[in-house]
Enzyme design. Structure first.
Site, mmCIF file in Angstrom:
data_model
loop_
_atom_site.group_PDB
_atom_site.id
_atom_site.type_symbol
_atom_site.label_atom_id
_atom_site.label_comp_id
_atom_site.label_asym_id
_atom_site.label_seq_id
_atom_site.Cartn_x
_atom_site.Cartn_y
_atom_site.Cartn_z
ATOM 1 N N HIS A 169 0.833 -1.209 0.000
ATOM 2 C CA HIS A 169 0.000 0.000 0.000
ATOM 3 C C HIS A 169 0.862 1.251 0.000
ATOM 4 O O HIS A 169 2.073 1.187 0.217
ATOM 5 C CB HIS A 169 -0.886 0.020 1.246
ATOM 6 N N HIS A 218 5.076 6.590 -0.983
ATOM 7 C CA HIS A 218 5.974 5.491 -1.320
ATOM 8 C C HIS A 218 5.314 4.161 -0.966
ATOM 9 O O HIS A 218 4.357 4.121 -0.192
ATOM 10 C CB HIS A 218 7.301 5.627 -0.555
#
Length: 170
Positions: free
Chosen positions: A34, A117
Site C-alpha cells: 500500500h 511510497h
C-alpha cells in the site's frame, strides 16, 4: 481505535512488492502492499463518523489518477526503509493535503515532508540496507496503475490493518 488512510496499487504492482516485503519487512503480514495517504490516528466513534462524511466529500471531488513506480529508493540515513518510488508523487501529495485539511483532527506536525511510497523493506541494519538497496537499484522498475479509490483502515488489536470503507473517486 486507530485509523489510517491508504491506497492500494494494482495486483501487478503488489506482486512485485510482496516477495520483497515478505523477505525484508518484518511487518509485511500486518497490511498488504500500500501507499499511506494519512498516518494512523486514534479516533472516537464521533470522530470516525465525521471523518467518513469528509472522506465521501473528498472522494466525490477527485478524479482517478495514475501512479508510475520508476525506481527503488531509501530514506537512509533518517530511517532504514527501502521503497518503490514514484516518478510523480504530486497526485498523492495533493490527496494527502486535501484529507489532512479536511479531517476534523489534523495530523500533528512532522519533522519530514510527506513522501508517497510503497515500503518493501524496513528495520534493516545499515549493512543489509546498503546491500539490498544496491541490488534493487540494478533492477528496472517501470510499473503503472490507476488509483480510483482510497481506503479507510482500522488497526485491529493484533496489529493487522482491516479495510473499514473504500471511497471511490468520481
Amino acid at each position: 481505535m486507530f485509523y489510517g488512510i491508504a491506497v492500494f496499487p494494482s495486483q501487478e504492482i503488489a506482486e512485485v512488492a510482496a516477495p520483497l516485503r515478505k523477505r525484508y519487512d518484518p511487518r509485511d503480514f500486518l497490511i498488504r502492499p500500500h501507499l499511506t495517504v494519512y498516518e494512523k490516528q486514534e479516533w472516537t466513534h464521533e470522530q470516525l463518523n465525521d471523518a467518513v462524511a469528509v472522506l465521501h466529500s473528498i472522494a466525490g471531488a477527485w478524479q482517478p489518477f495514475q501512479l508510475h513506480f520508476n525506481r527503488f529508493s531509501s530514506f537512509y540515513p533518517a530511517s532504514n526503509v527501502i521503497y518503490m518510488a514514484l516518478s510523480d508523487p504530486e497526485p498523492l501529495r495533493r490527496l494527502h493535503e486535501a484529507i489532512s485539511q479536511g479531517l476534523p483532527r489534523p495530523v500533528p506536525e512532522k519533522p519530514y515532508l510527506y513522501t508517497p511510497h510503497l515500503t518493501v523493506a524496513q528495520e534493516l541494519g545499515d549493512d543489509e540496507l546498503h546491500d539490498v538497496l544496491s541490488s534493487l537499484k540494478n533492477r528496472t522498475l517501470d510499473l503503472q496503475c490507476t488509483i480510483d479509490r482510497f481506503a479507510l483502515l482500522r488497526q485491529e488489536q493484533n496489529g493487522v490493518w482491516k479495510t473499514v470503507s473504500e471511497f471511490v473517486l468520481s
